[in-house]
Design a protein around this motif. Structure first.
Motif, PDB file in Angstrom:
ATOM      1  N   GLY A  38       0.826  -1.210   0.000  1.00 29.11           N
ATOM      2  CA  GLY A  38       0.000   0.000   0.000  1.00 29.11           C
ATOM      3  C   GLY A  38       0.854   1.252   0.000  1.00 29.11           C
ATOM      4  N   VAL A  39       1.934   1.241   0.807  1.00 32.72           N
ATOM      5  CA  VAL A  39       2.852   2.392   0.840  1.00 32.72           C
ATOM      6  C   VAL A  39       3.510   2.585  -0.522  1.00 32.72           C
ATOM      7  CG1 VAL A  39       4.920   3.359   1.909  1.00 32.72           C
ATOM      8  CG2 VAL A  39       3.292   2.104   3.302  1.00 32.72           C
ATOM      9  N   LYS A  40       3.918   1.475  -1.146  1.00 33.62           N
ATOM     10  CA  LYS A  40       4.583   1.572  -2.452  1.00 33.62           C
ATOM     11  C   LYS A  40       3.652   2.156  -3.509  1.00 33.62           C
ATOM     12  CE  LYS A  40       7.916  -2.181  -1.764  1.00 33.62           C
ATOM     13  NZ  LYS A  40       8.347  -3.528  -2.187  1.00 33.62           N
ATOM     14  N   ILE A  41       2.381   1.765  -3.459  1.00 35.14           N
ATOM     15  CA  ILE A  41       1.405   2.321  -4.396  1.00 35.14           C
ATOM     16  C   ILE A  41       1.289   3.831  -4.197  1.00 35.14           C
ATOM     17  CG2 ILE A  41      -1.056   2.401  -4.975  1.00 35.14           C
ATOM     18  CD1 ILE A  41      -1.146  -0.625  -4.283  1.00 35.14           C
ATOM     19  N   LEU A  42       1.238   4.256  -2.932  1.00 39.95           N
ATOM     20  CA  LEU A  42       1.133   5.686  -2.631  1.00 39.95           C
ATOM     21  C   LEU A  42       2.369   6.448  -3.095  1.00 39.95           C
ATOM     22  CD1 LEU A  42      -0.404   5.491   0.966  1.00 39.95           C
ATOM     23  CD2 LEU A  42      -1.561   6.314  -1.084  1.00 39.95           C
ATOM     24  N   LEU A  43       3.554   5.873  -2.847  1.00 43.12           N
ATOM     25  CA  LEU A  43       4.796   6.537  -3.256  1.00 43.12           C
ATOM     26  C   LEU A  43       4.879   6.640  -4.772  1.00 43.12           C
ATOM     27  CD1 LEU A  43       7.254   4.890  -0.709  1.00 43.12           C
ATOM     28  CD2 LEU A  43       6.507   7.265  -0.727  1.00 43.12           C
ATOM     29  N   GLU A  44       4.439   5.578  -5.449  1.00 42.68           N
ATOM     30  CA  GLU A  44       4.418   5.609  -6.916  1.00 42.68           C
ATOM     31  C   GLU A  44       3.429   6.667  -7.407  1.00 42.68           C
ATOM     32  OE1 GLU A  44       6.188   4.755 -10.207  1.00 42.68           O
ATOM     33  OE2 GLU A  44       6.680   3.610  -8.390  1.00 42.68           O
ATOM     34  N   THR A  45       2.325   6.809  -6.709  1.00 37.76           N
ATOM     35  CA  THR A  45       1.329   7.811  -7.087  1.00 37.76           C
ATOM     36  C   THR A  45       1.872   9.220  -6.882  1.00 37.76           C
ATOM     37  OG1 THR A  45      -0.397   6.267  -6.356  1.00 37.76           O
ATOM     38  CG2 THR A  45      -1.058   8.536  -6.749  1.00 37.76           C
ATOM     39  N   ILE A  46       2.633   9.434  -5.802  1.00 39.28           N
ATOM     40  CA  ILE A  46       3.259  10.741  -5.570  1.00 39.28           C
ATOM     41  C   ILE A  46       4.220  11.068  -6.707  1.00 39.28           C
ATOM     42  CG2 ILE A  46       4.852  12.015  -4.066  1.00 39.28           C
ATOM     43  CD1 ILE A  46       3.571  10.534  -1.686  1.00 39.28           C
ATOM     44  N   LYS A 105      -3.905  16.462  -3.383  1.00 45.02           N
ATOM     45  CA  LYS A 105      -3.743  15.002  -3.378  1.00 45.02           C
ATOM     46  C   LYS A 105      -2.339  14.612  -2.922  1.00 45.02           C
ATOM     47  CE  LYS A 105      -6.606  12.614  -4.086  1.00 45.02           C
ATOM     48  NZ  LYS A 105      -7.745  12.230  -3.214  1.00 45.02           N
ATOM     49  N   ARG A 106      -1.336  15.409  -3.294  1.00 44.48           N
ATOM     50  CA  ARG A 106       0.034  15.087  -2.868  1.00 44.48           C
ATOM     51  C   ARG A 106       0.150  15.186  -1.348  1.00 44.48           C
ATOM     52  NH1 ARG A 106       5.475  16.013  -2.136  1.00 44.48           N
ATOM     53  NH2 ARG A 106       6.799  14.950  -3.683  1.00 44.48           N
ATOM     54  N   ARG A 107      -0.409  16.242  -0.781  1.00 42.51           N
ATOM     55  CA  ARG A 107      -0.402  16.388   0.685  1.00 42.51           C
ATOM     56  C   ARG A 107      -1.138  15.234   1.347  1.00 42.51           C
ATOM     57  NH1 ARG A 107      -2.677  22.053   2.379  1.00 42.51           N
ATOM     58  NH2 ARG A 107      -1.979  21.383   4.434  1.00 42.51           N
ATOM     59  N   GLU A 108      -2.276  14.868   0.764  1.00 41.20           N
ATOM     60  CA  GLU A 108      -3.079  13.770   1.314  1.00 41.20           C
ATOM     61  C   GLU A 108      -2.307  12.462   1.269  1.00 41.20           C
ATOM     62  OE1 GLU A 108      -7.017  11.279  -0.081  1.00 41.20           O
ATOM     63  OE2 GLU A 108      -6.975  13.447  -0.494  1.00 41.20           O
ATOM     64  N   PHE A 109      -1.622  12.191   0.141  1.00 40.09           N
ATOM     65  CA  PHE A 109      -0.887  10.931   0.000  1.00 40.09           C
ATOM     66  C   PHE A 109       0.340  10.896   0.907  1.00 40.09           C
ATOM     67  CE2 PHE A 109      -2.693  10.673  -4.552  1.00 40.09           C
ATOM     68  CZ  PHE A 109      -3.828  10.049  -4.075  1.00 40.09           C
ATOM     69  N   ILE A 110       0.973  12.051   1.137  1.00 38.35           N
ATOM     70  CA  ILE A 110       2.104  12.100   2.076  1.00 38.35           C
ATOM     71  C   ILE A 110       1.622  11.701   3.472  1.00 38.35           C
ATOM     72  CG2 ILE A 110       3.609  13.704   3.331  1.00 38.35           C
ATOM     73  CD1 ILE A 110       4.129  15.115   0.666  1.00 38.35           C
ATOM     74  N   ASP A 111       0.500  12.262   3.880  1.00 35.03           N
ATOM     75  CA  ASP A 111      -0.063  11.900   5.191  1.00 35.03           C
ATOM     76  C   ASP A 111      -0.419  10.420   5.243  1.00 35.03           C
ATOM     77  OD1 ASP A 111       0.224  14.472   6.013  1.00 35.03           O
ATOM     78  OD2 ASP A 111      -1.883  15.030   5.838  1.00 35.03           O
ATOM     79  N   MET A 112      -0.958   9.906   4.149  1.00 40.25           N
ATOM     80  CA  MET A 112      -1.330   8.487   4.108  1.00 40.25           C
ATOM     81  C   MET A 112      -0.102   7.587   4.195  1.00 40.25           C
ATOM     82  SD  MET A 112      -4.400   8.541   1.251  1.00 40.25           S
ATOM     83  CE  MET A 112      -4.691   6.766   1.262  1.00 40.25           C
ATOM     84  N   ASN A 140      14.091   3.967   0.508  1.00 42.50           N
ATOM     85  CA  ASN A 140      14.692   4.874  -0.476  1.00 42.50           C
ATOM     86  C   ASN A 140      13.629   5.668  -1.233  1.00 42.50           C
ATOM     87  OD1 ASN A 140      17.404   4.126   0.025  1.00 42.50           O
ATOM     88  ND2 ASN A 140      17.093   2.225  -1.116  1.00 42.50           N
ATOM     89  N   GLU A 141      12.557   4.971  -1.661  1.00 39.55           N
ATOM     90  CA  GLU A 141      11.472   5.665  -2.377  1.00 39.55           C
ATOM     91  C   GLU A 141      10.802   6.699  -1.470  1.00 39.55           C
ATOM     92  OE1 GLU A 141      11.966   2.472  -2.269  1.00 39.55           O
ATOM     93  OE2 GLU A 141      11.856   1.590  -4.275  1.00 39.55           O
ATOM     94  N   LEU A 142      10.650   6.332  -0.187  1.00 35.63           N
ATOM     95  CA  LEU A 142      10.018   7.259   0.759  1.00 35.63           C
ATOM     96  C   LEU A 142      10.853   8.530   0.902  1.00 35.63           C
ATOM     97  CD1 LEU A 142       8.299   6.387   4.070  1.00 35.63           C
ATOM     98  CD2 LEU A 142      10.094   8.075   4.120  1.00 35.63           C
ATOM     99  N   LEU A 143      12.162   8.373   1.026  1.00 34.60           N
ATOM    100  CA  LEU A 143      13.035   9.536   1.208  1.00 34.60           C
ATOM    101  C   LEU A 143      13.153  10.366  -0.070  1.00 34.60           C
ATOM    102  CD1 LEU A 143      15.851   7.902   3.378  1.00 34.60           C
ATOM    103  CD2 LEU A 143      13.984   9.374   4.140  1.00 34.60           C
ATOM    104  N   GLU A 144      12.918   9.744  -1.222  1.00 34.24           N
ATOM    105  CA  GLU A 144      12.925  10.497  -2.484  1.00 34.24           C
ATOM    106  C   GLU A 144      11.676  11.368  -2.623  1.00 34.24           C
ATOM    107  OE1 GLU A 144      13.370   7.841  -5.778  1.00 34.24           O
ATOM    108  OE2 GLU A 144      15.276   7.052  -5.042  1.00 34.24           O
TER     109      GLU A 144
END
Length: 924
Positions: A218-226, A281-288, A380-384
């Protein structure tokens, strides 16, 4: 008249006219001063006296001329003023009939009070422009404008004139806002790609409706969406807008489907909406991402800890058993006298040796965490995608940056002193393994965000603490802290002897309520909605300002029932013979939280005006309680609850002592985080002062904040006798020890606490958001410590009162019982899908439960009106008892059919095969 510049709904205009010409605050606004009475006495004719007095009071206190709107004049106001000057109210009509006199009197009053005629000046236009720029809703701008006109002594003109100015102000400010946003957009053509459709779904819809579970995938999907959002270009900066204006645009965009935005003729508006959509949406996905990582890490660590404990417990049991065997072996060997016997015994110990060799060493939580193969491989994706910052942990932020740069190394030796001692031990144990460091990093990010040590500037929920607070308090009164401490001490009076009682007197049960409800006509929920709408206009919030055709009203009712009964649009489409797509479109555009909130307000305000509500309370006391609902959708906004045995969430509802559910929200975290939201943001005419919750809504900090915000908190606390009591000195009375209040903590953090209170008061930050942050902070946070210490004073005062005042105990029990009763009716109404929510986002969940709240409110309003009718019918009967009737609440349901009506018709089917035609055959 038909308005050319229509910025207000019909209901909003009626509300403003009520404020300007209605009966609110009669004593304050319509009481004549001695010098005014003296002037009025100089008139010889009674109707002159009355007419002059009324004109004077309306212009002085309401800023309006009553002449042009005399049909709105309330008889109650006329009667109140007439009594003061000693004449009859009926003579007023004679005054209105004499045109010259009333205009001459107005001119005199106008000059005495130094009022000015309304003109469209640049000063007024600038005021409107600035208000529209900072405030979202036109009704709020109008209210502010009217107050400003009163302040500068300008006669408030007809509302349509002000609407025209506000309309022009909205156009001017939108032009400025959209122009400023478009200046930041790199490539507008990229934004057009949001409208591209693939497999029947547009990119816009994919981003709008995305949902994930609390898992690494789920996190990876969100990071990819960001990353996808970032591919559309630089994210715009909206810091030039106020929080209120940002909320306004957020609501506007939430209810806008792609077809609406695509059809905008104003290109700047279209691209601005798309750019803001991506920003939100970017702010929302960061919080998610942060929430999902935190929830997943908590779940994994909880499971790992349990496995580690079970494993080590079994190991201990094996060690204990084997140590007993070894003791027996040693004793036997010591008794052996010759070598052959010893050799013979050695061969029998082979099995014991194998058993001892198979015993593993004690394993720690990190060992099980690594063995469990739980994946955290997205650091790594999270920190990017997310940039963290800190005011207190700069070394940790530098470590995050260096970790990103060394992402390909298997081992990563660096300073690890900012990790907790346990994580330092784990990292060293596995020789700086990249996997262990990565896990330690994610857990540390979670802990530091919760403690407030690190933050994300792009986030809505996880920004720095200072971001949510006002810069400073404007005025500091000399000796303010000393006065505050002195007031606290005067509030806490410890009696010399404690006589604690917990008995609560219960009202005797009877069937009186059932007898009253037996007079009620049978009715369906649909009929209730139409009838309540005829009294309140509640449905007008769902089809715009103009009078809707009947079919649009039917669509609004069907959509409301589909949501409130939780049966869904497909089932409702079959039952109501309305196309499913029409219901979905109505839901998407009209049933947003803003409209639902206004509809709830209209029901509460109407109910508050009924005479019967005085039987139940004055509308100044309320309670709040959670109602657990299962959630089966793919969402991070649900958790497993062992007590209920399901995965779900909580509906948190505020209820007044008049039974009205006046505020509802979805729980995030503890109940106590959400108590203040209902008290501060309900926006109804209720003037709530006292509030009760059960234990879940109580904290010591809540005692402090409710007091500082002007409320009286009266919770029902579990195990009350085990609560620690406090005083300003160490005491012991009747074996009960009072700990000493730490005045130093209050003194040191006073101004920061007041800054927080002011930030909540002025709307800079939502109470629930800042409370979630405060409650997650560690014990070193000054604001949290200051609030807790202040709260202990008021908690002690309340407990002493609760134990010694039976009336207080009964009041708390009574108001909480009302909330529990409403939750029971809520479950009865929310019967579809076994009461299970399928919505994935918090917004859609809140919209669904708001529809339930409207059905509850409508039922309560309808029952209240018919209780009034029953009272008039049976009050003179021998069996009737006034006191018993006052205890009958508006929550009866035995007369209501929630399921609809079945039609029994034996229809003959005249087809060749004796079966009904299929859909395709009907269409052909």
């Amino acid at each position: 008249m038909e308005l050319r510049y229509n910025v207000l709904s019909k209901r909003e205009r009626e509300k403003l006219l009520t404020i300007l010409y209605g009966e609110r605050n009669i004593e304050k606004n319509f009481t004549l001063l001695p010098e005014e009475l003296k002037r009025i006495e100089s008139f010889g004719k009674p109707h002159w006296k009355l007419g002059y007095a009324i004109q004077l009071l309306f212009l002085k206190n309401r800023g309006v001329s009553i002449i042009s709107n005399k049909e709105l004049l309330s008889p109650k106001i006329v009667e109140y003023v007439a009594n003061q000057i000693g004449c009859i109210s009926d003579c007023l009509q004679r005054y209105w009939d004499v045109k010259n006199i009333r205009f001459n009197h107005f001119q005199e009053i106008y000059n005495i009070l130094e009022f000015k005629k309304f003109e469209e000046t640049s000063k007024i236009e600038t005021f409107i422009y600035n208000k529209v720029l900072s405030i979202g809703e036109p009704i709020e701008v109008m209210e502010n404008l009217i107050e400003e006109l009163k302040k500068i002594k300008v006669v408030v003109p007809a509302l349509y004139k002000l609407e025209e100015l506000i309309y022009k102000g909205i156009n001017a400010t939108e032009k400025f806002i959209f122009s400023k946003i478009c200046e930041q957009i790199d490539d507008k053509n990229k934004l057009e790609n949001l409208f591209l459709v693939e497999n029947g779904v547009s990119n816009y819809s994919i981003l709008k409706n995305i949902s994930v579970n609390n898992t690494p995938s789920g996190v990876k999907i969100l990071l990819e969406t960001i990353k996808t959002i970032d591919s559309y270009g630089k994210i715009i900066d909206l810091s030039f807008l106020t929080d209120s204006k940002i909320r306004y645009f957020y609501t506007e965009i939430q209810r806008s489907h792609r077809f609406r935005i695509e059809r905008f003729s104003n290109l700047e508006k279209k691209y601005s909406y798309l750019a803001m959509f991506l920003s939100f949406k970017r702010r929302e996905f960061i919080d998610m991402v942060i929430e999902t990582t935190s929830n997943y890490a908590h779940t994994v660590m909880k499971r790992t800890k349990k496995k580690s404990q079970n494993y080590n417990q079994k190991n201990q049991e094996r060690y204990k058993l084997n140590s007993g065997k070894l003791k027996d072996v040693v004793e036997y060997i010591l008794q052996i006298k010759d070598i052959p016997t010893l050799k013979e015994y050695q061969s029998s110990l082979t099995e014991l040796k194998k058993e001892l060799d198979s015993t593993e060493e004690e394993l720690e939580e990190i060992d099980f965490l690594l063995k469990s193969h739980q994946s955290f491989n997205y650091t790594n994706e999270l920190l990017e995608c997310i940039e963290f910052d800190s005011n207190t942990k700069p070394n940790f932020i530098n470590y995050l940056k260096s970790f990103k740069e060394n992402k390909n190394k298997k081992k990563f030796k660096a300073d690890i002193s900012f990790f907790s001692s346990q994580w330092q031990k784990n990292i060293k144990k596995y020789d700086y393994s990249k996997k262990v460091v990565e896990i330690a990093l994610l857990y540390s990010i979670r802990d530091y965000i919760r403690s407030g040590d690190i933050f994300v500037r792009e986030s809505k929920k996880y920004n720095s603490f200072d971001h949510y607070l006002v810069d400073s308090i404007d005025e500091i009164i000399p000796d303010e802290i000393e006065i505050f401490i002195k007031t606290l001490k005067s509030n806490l009076i410890i009696p010399k002897k404690l006589d604690f009682q917990r008995i609560i007197e219960q009202d005797s049960k009877s069937n009186f309520g059932e007898k009253i409800y037996s007079y009620f006509p049978k009715i369906t929920m649909t009929e209730i909605l139409y009838e309540v709408n005829s009294w309140t206009g509640v449905l007008e919030h769902f089809y715009g300002a103009s009078k809707a055709p009947e079919n649009r009203q039917n669509v609004a009712v069907a959509t409301l029932l589909a949501n409130g009964h939780n049966i869904g649009f497909s089932k409702m489409a079959i039952s109501a013979s309305i196309d499913e797509s029409i219901l979905k479109r109505a839901n998407e555009f009209y049933f947003n939280y803003s409209n639902l909130f206004k509809a709830q307000q209209s029901l509460v305000n109407y109910h508050h005006t009924l005479e019967i509500v005085e039987n139940w309370g004055d509308g100044k006391t309320s309670s709040s309680d959670g109602m657990r609902v299962p959630i089966s959708s793919k969402t991070i906004y649900a958790d497993y609850n062992a007590h209920y045995g399901n995965r779900g969430g909580g509906i948190y509802r505020h209820i007044s002592d008049q039974y009205t559910p006046y505020y509802v929200q979805m729980l995030q975290g503890r109940d106590s985080n959400h108590v203040l939201d209902g008290l501060l943001y309900h926006g109804t005419e209720l003037e709530i002062y006292e509030h009760s919750t059960d234990t879940a809504g109580y904290t010591e900090q809540m005692f402090a904040l409710t007091h500082l915000l002007g409320f009286n908190f009266k919770p029902r606390i579990k195990n009350l006798d085990q609560q620690q009591l406090y005083a300003f000195e160490t005491l012991e009375i009747d074996d009960i020890k009072f700990k000493k209040i730490n005045e130093k903590i209050i003194l040191e953090n006073y101004f920061e606490v007041m800054r927080l209170v002011e930030s909540i008061k002025c709307g800079k930050v939502k109470a629930s958001l800042i409370l979630q942050k405060i409650n997650s902070y560690n014990r070193d946070n000054g604001v949290a410590k200051g609030l807790k210490e202040i709260g202990r004073i008021f908690k002690t005062k309340y407990i002493l009162d609760y134990y010694t005042d039976m009336k207080l105990r009964k009041e708390v029990q009574k108001i909480l019982n009302k909330g529990e009763s409403i939750n029971s009716v809520g479950r009865l109404i929310f019967f579809g899908k076994h009461g299970r929510l399928n919505e994935s986002s918090l917004e859609s969940q809140l919209e669904k439960v708001s529809c339930l709240n409207i059905l509850l409110g409508s039922l309560i309003v309808w029952n209240s009106r018919y209780l009034e009718k029953v009272y008039k019918t049976v009050k003179d009967e021998e069996w009737f008892d006034d006191e018993e009737f006052k205890r009958v609440g508006p929550l009866g349901t035995q007369h209501v059919n929630f399921l609809g009506k079945y039609i029994f018709e034996d229809k003959i089917i005249n087809t060749v095969d004796g079966l009904r035609p299929l859909k395709s055959e009907v269409q052909v």
